[in-house]
Scaffold this motif. Structure first.
Motif, PDB file in Angstrom:
ATOM      1  N   SER A  81      -9.456 -10.715  16.590  1.00  0.00           N
ATOM      2  CA  SER A  81      -8.031 -10.931  15.675  1.00  0.00           C
ATOM      3  C   SER A  81      -7.377  -9.901  16.279  1.00  0.00           C
ATOM      4  N   LEU A  82      -5.428 -10.837  16.016  1.00  0.00           N
ATOM      5  CA  LEU A  82      -4.271  -9.038  16.476  1.00  0.00           C
ATOM      6  C   LEU A  82      -4.277  -8.789  14.787  1.00  0.00           C
ATOM      7  N   ALA A  83      -3.492  -7.282  14.658  1.00  0.00           N
ATOM      8  CA  ALA A  83      -3.566  -6.834  13.933  1.00  0.00           C
ATOM      9  C   ALA A  83      -2.432  -6.484  13.755  1.00  0.00           C
ATOM     10  N   ALA A  84      -1.394  -5.605  13.358  1.00  0.00           N
ATOM     11  CA  ALA A  84      -0.176  -4.591  13.162  1.00  0.00           C
ATOM     12  C   ALA A  84      -0.324  -3.568  12.337  1.00  0.00           C
TER      13      ALA A  84
ATOM     14  N   GLN B  52      -0.957  -6.239   8.974  1.00  0.00           N
ATOM     15  CA  GLN B  52      -0.361  -5.268   8.601  1.00  0.00           C
ATOM     16  C   GLN B  52      -2.100  -4.888   7.942  1.00  0.00           C
ATOM     17  N   VAL B  53      -1.913  -3.840   8.658  1.00  0.00           N
ATOM     18  CA  VAL B  53      -2.731  -2.972   8.470  1.00  0.00           C
ATOM     19  C   VAL B  53      -2.559  -1.535   7.695  1.00  0.00           C
ATOM     20  N   GLY B  54      -3.586  -0.773   6.297  1.00  0.00           N
ATOM     21  CA  GLY B  54      -2.664  -0.038   6.105  1.00  0.00           C
ATOM     22  C   GLY B  54      -2.680   0.398   4.357  1.00  0.00           C
TER      23      GLY B  54
ATOM     24  N   THR C 273      -6.842  -3.038   4.110  1.00  0.00           N
ATOM     25  CA  THR C 273      -7.321  -2.164   4.347  1.00  0.00           C
ATOM     26  C   THR C 273      -9.405  -3.053   5.368  1.00  0.00           C
ATOM     27  N   VAL C 274      -8.990  -2.328   6.967  1.00  0.00           N
ATOM     28  CA  VAL C 274     -10.088  -3.202   7.800  1.00  0.00           C
ATOM     29  C   VAL C 274     -11.078  -1.932   8.188  1.00  0.00           C
ATOM     30  N   SER C 275     -12.603  -2.857   8.345  1.00  0.00           N
ATOM     31  CA  SER C 275     -14.075  -2.036   8.407  1.00  0.00           C
ATOM     32  C   SER C 275     -14.848  -2.532   9.644  1.00  0.00           C
ATOM     33  N   PRO C 276     -13.279  -3.064  10.963  1.00  0.00           N
ATOM     34  CA  PRO C 276     -14.064  -3.557  12.161  1.00  0.00           C
ATOM     35  C   PRO C 276     -15.095  -2.911  12.936  1.00  0.00           C
TER      36      PRO C 276
ATOM     37  N   HIS D 200      -1.465   4.491   7.957  1.00  0.00           N
ATOM     38  CA  HIS D 200      -2.505   3.128   8.266  1.00  0.00           C
ATOM     39  C   HIS D 200      -3.739   3.887   8.405  1.00  0.00           C
ATOM     40  N   VAL D 201      -3.852   4.965   8.816  1.00  0.00           N
ATOM     41  CA  VAL D 201      -4.841   5.390   8.534  1.00  0.00           C
ATOM     42  C   VAL D 201      -6.088   5.123   7.704  1.00  0.00           C
TER      43      VAL D 201
END
Length: 308
Positions: free
Chosen positions: A220-223, A238-240, A245-248, A262-263
């Motif tokens: 999937s797309l993220a930004a 949006q990630v950040g 918050t993501v965990s791929p 972002h981190v």
């Protein structure tokens, strides 16, 4: 004994139960006792909590933040919790400040970590637009915090909670009336994706040019925040700290510099590939693999290779 109340969001049950880890960390060396507050829950088969306070009334408008705040206040007055933790979803962000004002408590929003040491209980969150992390010492009660989904991950939830029915009397009725509703047609929630192809300000091509690569990688797309602010991508991806918050399993970062903001949106990522012209970009130091070069050119060549 350190008692924590978690508001269970019926739309994000699993993420709500992840807050048990936050409650346990906040308790430190004290015995952690975690209560869940469920309002008209469709499924009460929850595990991991010590107690589940159930408010069941078909007449309740559970998406009215004022009604939910009234319920939280009544439950708190009855049980006197040491801390209250809510998910920082759109709805949670409406409830949390209202509840904090009602209980005359301080609210630390969007926390990313918890530390308990000789200085006391500290809630950690980004500050100054994500340029630093601030440790906020909480020395008053109740401690209140909101947490992004997936920041914490509760493990091995097997405990069966004791059910506590909670009856409401003279609760002010909601003045919100739903006039219309429609289904959200957006793609998969990026928090559920196993593979994310994420573009930053250093990715010069259009976001649409990434879709073929995402399809090839079943991703999937993220930004990043910068791309969203440039109106090149919707906020939903949006990630950040101010996004999701993501965990791929795999995070492919294209032209992302790697600010703290972002981190902090990356938790338990198994493999991170960073593509950047700046070899000293902060995100490169967190990556499993670094490609020094133009991100748009990298995408073009990788897509061509996969097509072969």
């Amino acid at each position: 004994m350190f008692k924590t109340l978690i508001l269970i969001d019926s739309e994000f049950m699993d993420y709500s139960l992840d807050l048990i880890e936050a409650a346990d960390r906040l308790a430190g060396e004290e015995e952690s006792v975690v209560y869940g507050l469920g309002i008209n829950l469709p499924d009460k088969a929850l595990k991991g909590l010590d107690y589940l306070i159930c408010v069941d009334d078909p007449a309740l408008q559970v998406k009215d933040s004022r009604v939910v705040t009234d319920i939280i206040e009544r439950v708190y007055r009855n049980y006197q919790f040491d801390s209250l933790i809510l998910l920082a979803t759109d709805f949670g962000r409406m409830v949390a400040p209202r509840a904090a004002m009602r209980l005359k408590a301080g609210l630390v929003a969007d926390i990313t970590g918890i530390e308990v040491d000789r200085k006391g209980r500290q809630l950690i969150r980004p500050a100054f637009s994500g340029n630093i992390l601030a440790n906020i010492i909480c020395d008053s009660e109740p401690i209140m915090a909101s947490v992004h989904p997936k920041v914490f991950h509760a493990q091995t939830l097997t405990k069966e909670p004791e059910m506590i029915p909670f009856t409401l009397e003279n609760l002010k009725a909601s003045t919100i009336e739903i006039l219309d509703s429609s289904e959200n047609k957006t793609a998969i929630d990026i928090r559920e994706a196993d593979v994310l192809i994420s573009a930053g300000a250093g990715y010069s091509a259009e976001m649409a040019s990434l879709q073929e690569l995402a399809d090839k990688m079943d991703g999937s797309l993220a930004a990043s925040k910068a791309v969203v602010e440039q109106q090149r991508a919707p906020r939903e991806i949006q990630v950040g700290q101010s996004g999701k918050t993501v965990s791929p399993d795999l995070y492919l970062a294209l032209g992302i510099y790697g600010s703290i903001q972002h981190v902090e949106g990356l938790k338990n990522v198994k493999d991170l590939i960073s593509v950047n012209t700046d070899q000293k970009a902060p995100l490169n130091y967190l990556a499993n693999l670094v490609v020094v070069g133009d991100a748009a050119e990298f995408v073009h060549k990788l897509t061509a290779r996969l097509n072969q």
